[in-house]
Motif scaffolding. Sequence first.
Motif, PDB file in Angstrom:
ATOM      1  N   ALA A  12      -2.513 135.914  48.464  1.00 41.23           N
ATOM      2  CA  ALA A  12      -1.827 136.167  47.201  1.00 41.23           C
ATOM      3  C   ALA A  12      -0.332 136.212  47.485  1.00 41.23           C
ATOM      4  O   ALA A  12       0.111 135.803  48.545  1.00 41.23           O
ATOM      5  CB  ALA A  12      -2.321 137.478  46.599  1.00 41.23           C
ATOM      6  N   LYS A  13       0.402 136.730  46.540  1.00 39.12           N
ATOM      7  CA  LYS A  13       1.853 136.884  46.681  1.00 39.12           C
ATOM      8  C   LYS A  13       2.541 135.554  46.962  1.00 39.12           C
ATOM      9  O   LYS A  13       3.382 135.449  47.826  1.00 39.12           O
ATOM     10  CB  LYS A  13       2.184 137.917  47.738  1.00 39.12           C
ATOM     11  CG  LYS A  13       1.582 139.263  47.387  1.00 39.12           C
ATOM     12  CD  LYS A  13       2.221 140.372  48.141  1.00 39.12           C
ATOM     13  CE  LYS A  13       1.474 141.621  47.806  1.00 39.12           C
ATOM     14  NZ  LYS A  13       2.105 142.761  47.541  1.00 39.12           N
ATOM     15  N   GLN A  14       2.150 134.545  46.226  1.00 38.23           N
ATOM     16  CA  GLN A  14       2.846 133.271  46.270  1.00 38.23           C
ATOM     17  C   GLN A  14       4.107 133.420  45.406  1.00 38.23           C
ATOM     18  O   GLN A  14       4.216 134.357  44.628  1.00 38.23           O
ATOM     19  CB  GLN A  14       1.955 132.152  45.725  1.00 38.23           C
ATOM     20  CG  GLN A  14       0.689 131.926  46.509  1.00 38.23           C
ATOM     21  CD  GLN A  14       0.959 131.265  47.847  1.00 38.23           C
ATOM     22  OE1 GLN A  14       1.962 130.618  48.049  1.00 38.23           O
ATOM     23  NE2 GLN A  14       0.046 131.454  48.780  1.00 38.23           N
ATOM     24  N   ALA A  20       2.953 134.691  29.925  1.00 42.01           N
ATOM     25  CA  ALA A  20       2.621 134.237  28.576  1.00 42.01           C
ATOM     26  C   ALA A  20       3.871 133.613  27.973  1.00 42.01           C
ATOM     27  O   ALA A  20       4.983 134.074  28.199  1.00 42.01           O
ATOM     28  CB  ALA A  20       2.145 135.410  27.733  1.00 42.01           C
ATOM     29  N   GLY A  21       3.683 132.568  27.225  1.00 48.32           N
ATOM     30  CA  GLY A  21       4.816 131.892  26.608  1.00 48.32           C
ATOM     31  C   GLY A  21       5.417 130.798  27.470  1.00 48.32           C
ATOM     32  O   GLY A  21       6.239 130.020  27.002  1.00 48.32           O
ATOM     33  N   SER A  22       5.020 130.721  28.741  1.00 47.57           N
ATOM     34  CA  SER A  22       5.495 129.645  29.596  1.00 47.57           C
ATOM     35  C   SER A  22       4.896 128.331  29.091  1.00 47.57           C
ATOM     36  O   SER A  22       3.834 128.320  28.471  1.00 47.57           O
ATOM     37  CB  SER A  22       5.066 129.888  31.044  1.00 47.57           C
ATOM     38  OG  SER A  22       5.408 128.779  31.853  1.00 47.57           O
ATOM     39  N   SER A  23       5.562 127.246  29.324  1.00 45.80           N
ATOM     40  CA  SER A  23       5.021 125.939  28.937  1.00 45.80           C
ATOM     41  C   SER A  23       4.707 125.105  30.174  1.00 45.80           C
ATOM     42  O   SER A  23       4.541 123.898  30.092  1.00 45.80           O
ATOM     43  CB  SER A  23       6.016 125.198  28.045  1.00 45.80           C
ATOM     44  OG  SER A  23       7.230 124.992  28.732  1.00 45.80           O
ATOM     45  N   ARG A  24       4.606 125.776  31.328  1.00 52.83           N
ATOM     46  CA  ARG A  24       4.355 125.085  32.594  1.00 52.83           C
ATOM     47  C   ARG A  24       2.929 125.339  33.070  1.00 52.83           C
ATOM     48  O   ARG A  24       2.417 126.451  32.987  1.00 52.83           O
ATOM     49  CB  ARG A  24       5.336 125.576  33.657  1.00 52.83           C
ATOM     50  CG  ARG A  24       6.774 125.259  33.327  1.00 52.83           C
ATOM     51  CD  ARG A  24       7.724 125.906  34.321  1.00 52.83           C
ATOM     52  NE  ARG A  24       7.635 125.233  35.608  1.00 52.83           N
ATOM     53  CZ  ARG A  24       7.872 125.835  36.767  1.00 52.83           C
ATOM     54  NH1 ARG A  24       8.193 127.105  36.822  1.00 52.83           N
ATOM     55  NH2 ARG A  24       7.788 125.162  37.892  1.00 52.83           N
ATOM     56  N   PHE A  25       2.319 124.285  33.597  1.00 52.47           N
ATOM     57  CA  PHE A  25       0.994 124.355  34.194  1.00 52.47           C
ATOM     58  C   PHE A  25       1.126 123.989  35.667  1.00 52.47           C
ATOM     59  O   PHE A  25       1.984 123.188  36.037  1.00 52.47           O
ATOM     60  CB  PHE A  25       0.035 123.388  33.494  1.00 52.47           C
ATOM     61  CG  PHE A  25      -0.224 123.753  32.054  1.00 52.47           C
ATOM     62  CD1 PHE A  25      -1.272 124.592  31.720  1.00 52.47           C
ATOM     63  CD2 PHE A  25       0.584 123.260  31.044  1.00 52.47           C
ATOM     64  CE1 PHE A  25      -1.500 124.945  30.396  1.00 52.47           C
ATOM     65  CE2 PHE A  25       0.369 123.594  29.723  1.00 52.47           C
ATOM     66  CZ  PHE A  25      -0.682 124.441  29.388  1.00 52.47           C
ATOM     67  N   PRO A  87       5.647 126.018  44.586  1.00 54.07           N
ATOM     68  CA  PRO A  87       6.522 126.104  43.421  1.00 54.07           C
ATOM     69  C   PRO A  87       6.866 127.549  43.089  1.00 54.07           C
ATOM     70  O   PRO A  87       6.097 128.459  43.368  1.00 54.07           O
ATOM     71  CB  PRO A  87       5.704 125.456  42.310  1.00 54.07           C
ATOM     72  CG  PRO A  87       4.297 125.521  42.768  1.00 54.07           C
ATOM     73  CD  PRO A  87       4.318 125.545  44.253  1.00 54.07           C
ATOM     74  N   ARG A  88       8.025 127.722  42.529  1.00 50.18           N
ATOM     75  CA  ARG A  88       8.484 129.057  42.139  1.00 50.18           C
ATOM     76  C   ARG A  88       8.487 129.175  40.623  1.00 50.18           C
ATOM     77  O   ARG A  88       8.604 128.195  39.919  1.00 50.18           O
ATOM     78  CB  ARG A  88       9.887 129.303  42.674  1.00 50.18           C
ATOM     79  CG  ARG A  88       9.950 129.261  44.174  1.00 50.18           C
ATOM     80  CD  ARG A  88      11.328 129.651  44.701  1.00 50.18           C
ATOM     81  NE  ARG A  88      11.310 129.697  46.141  1.00 50.18           N
ATOM     82  CZ  ARG A  88      10.818 130.691  46.866  1.00 50.18           C
ATOM     83  NH1 ARG A  88      10.288 131.726  46.281  1.00 50.18           N
ATOM     84  NH2 ARG A  88      10.835 130.644  48.180  1.00 50.18           N
ATOM     85  N   GLY A  89       8.340 130.401  40.160  1.00 49.72           N
ATOM     86  CA  GLY A  89       8.469 130.643  38.735  1.00 49.72           C
ATOM     87  C   GLY A  89       7.150 130.904  38.049  1.00 49.72           C
ATOM     88  O   GLY A  89       6.126 131.156  38.673  1.00 49.72           O
ATOM     89  N   SER A  90       7.218 130.823  36.733  1.00 46.87           N
ATOM     90  CA  SER A  90       6.081 131.225  35.907  1.00 46.87           C
ATOM     91  C   SER A  90       5.272 130.020  35.443  1.00 46.87           C
ATOM     92  O   SER A  90       5.802 128.932  35.241  1.00 46.87           O
ATOM     93  CB  SER A  90       6.585 132.003  34.695  1.00 46.87           C
ATOM     94  OG  SER A  90       7.415 131.176  33.896  1.00 46.87           O
ATOM     95  N   PHE A  91       3.974 130.280  35.270  1.00 43.44           N
ATOM     96  CA  PHE A  91       3.051 129.261  34.788  1.00 43.44           C
ATOM     97  C   PHE A  91       2.100 129.894  33.782  1.00 43.44           C
ATOM     98  O   PHE A  91       1.734 131.060  33.901  1.00 43.44           O
ATOM     99  CB  PHE A  91       2.251 128.660  35.945  1.00 43.44           C
ATOM    100  CG  PHE A  91       3.104 127.868  36.892  1.00 43.44           C
ATOM    101  CD1 PHE A  91       3.350 126.531  36.649  1.00 43.44           C
ATOM    102  CD2 PHE A  91       3.685 128.467  37.988  1.00 43.44           C
ATOM    103  CE1 PHE A  91       4.165 125.798  37.496  1.00 43.44           C
ATOM    104  CE2 PHE A  91       4.497 127.750  38.848  1.00 43.44           C
ATOM    105  CZ  PHE A  91       4.741 126.409  38.598  1.00 43.44           C
ATOM    106  N   LEU A  92       1.697 129.117  32.799  1.00 35.45           N
ATOM    107  CA  LEU A  92       0.770 129.592  31.783  1.00 35.45           C
ATOM    108  C   LEU A  92      -0.671 129.554  32.288  1.00 35.45           C
ATOM    109  O   LEU A  92      -1.456 130.455  32.032  1.00 35.45           O
ATOM    110  CB  LEU A  92       0.915 128.738  30.515  1.00 35.45           C
ATOM    111  CG  LEU A  92       0.058 129.121  29.331  1.00 35.45           C
ATOM    112  CD1 LEU A  92       0.406 130.543  28.855  1.00 35.45           C
ATOM    113  CD2 LEU A  92       0.246 128.134  28.185  1.00 35.45           C
ATOM    114  N   ALA A  93      -1.004 128.500  33.025  1.00 37.05           N
ATOM    115  CA  ALA A  93      -2.362 128.353  33.558  1.00 37.05           C
ATOM    116  C   ALA A  93      -2.338 127.348  34.700  1.00 37.05           C
ATOM    117  O   ALA A  93      -1.364 126.610  34.872  1.00 37.05           O
ATOM    118  CB  ALA A  93      -3.334 127.873  32.473  1.00 37.05           C
ATOM    119  N   GLY A  94      -3.421 127.343  35.452  1.00 32.66           N
ATOM    120  CA  GLY A  94      -3.567 126.383  36.538  1.00 32.66           C
ATOM    121  C   GLY A  94      -4.670 125.399  36.218  1.00 32.66           C
ATOM    122  O   GLY A  94      -5.607 125.721  35.480  1.00 32.66           O
TER     123      GLY A  94
END
Length: 195
Positions: A12-14, A20-25, A87-94
Motif C-alpha cells: 500500500a502507500k503508493q 471523489a470528484g476526480s475525473s481520472r482513472f 502515477p501520483r495524485g487522485s483517481f476515481l477508480a481503477g
Amino acid sequence: RQGRVIPLPTPAKQPFFFQAGSSRFLMPGGFFRGSGVITAVKAMKMLPEWAELVVWGPGQDRSKDEIRRIIEEYRMAHRVTVAEDAPRGSFLAGLVPSLLPDPCHHAAGVLLANSIPALSTPSGCHRDLVRDGISGLYHSPGNKVQLAGQMNHLLENSGLAEYLSTSAGEFHRKSFSTGMLGAMWTEAMEQLTEK
C-alpha cells in the motif's frame, strides 16, 4: 481452478489515492496482452472529453511504446497517458478489464490496498479480490460499453464512488492484511504437509 486463491501481500502507500470528484482513472498492469487495454481505450472514447486514463505497470508482453501506438491509433493520446513511474495524485477508480482468467493479478490488489475501487472482469483471482458492488464493479471481458457505462456512472455519482472506495479499503484490510495472509499461507502449507 480449485479452491480459493491465496494472494501475495500487496504494498500500500503508493503515491496515488482515491478522490471523489476526480475525473481520472488508473489502469495498473496494462501492458500484458490479455490486460484489456484496448477495451479500456475504446471505453474512454465513450466518456466526456474531460475524463482521463493513466496506464501504468511493468512492461511485460507489450512495450510502453506499443501501448502508446495503440493509444495513438485510437486518437486518444490527449486523454490516455502511459506513466513511466508510479502515477501520483487522485483517481476515481481503477480499471482491471482483463480478457484472460488471471491466476493472481496484482493490479486489483494495488487498487484496493489504496482504497481505489476496481472496475474489473469477474475472471480468475478477481472473484476473490474484487467483490461486485462492494470493492468495485464487474463487467464482461471485452465489453467496452459496459465498462464505459460503469466509468460514466462513477463520474456522475460521487456517493457511489465514495462508498466503493471506503468498502474497497475496508475489504482489503480485513481480508488481505499481512496477518490474515500469513494465516492463510500457514494453513495451506500445513494442508500440503499432511498429504
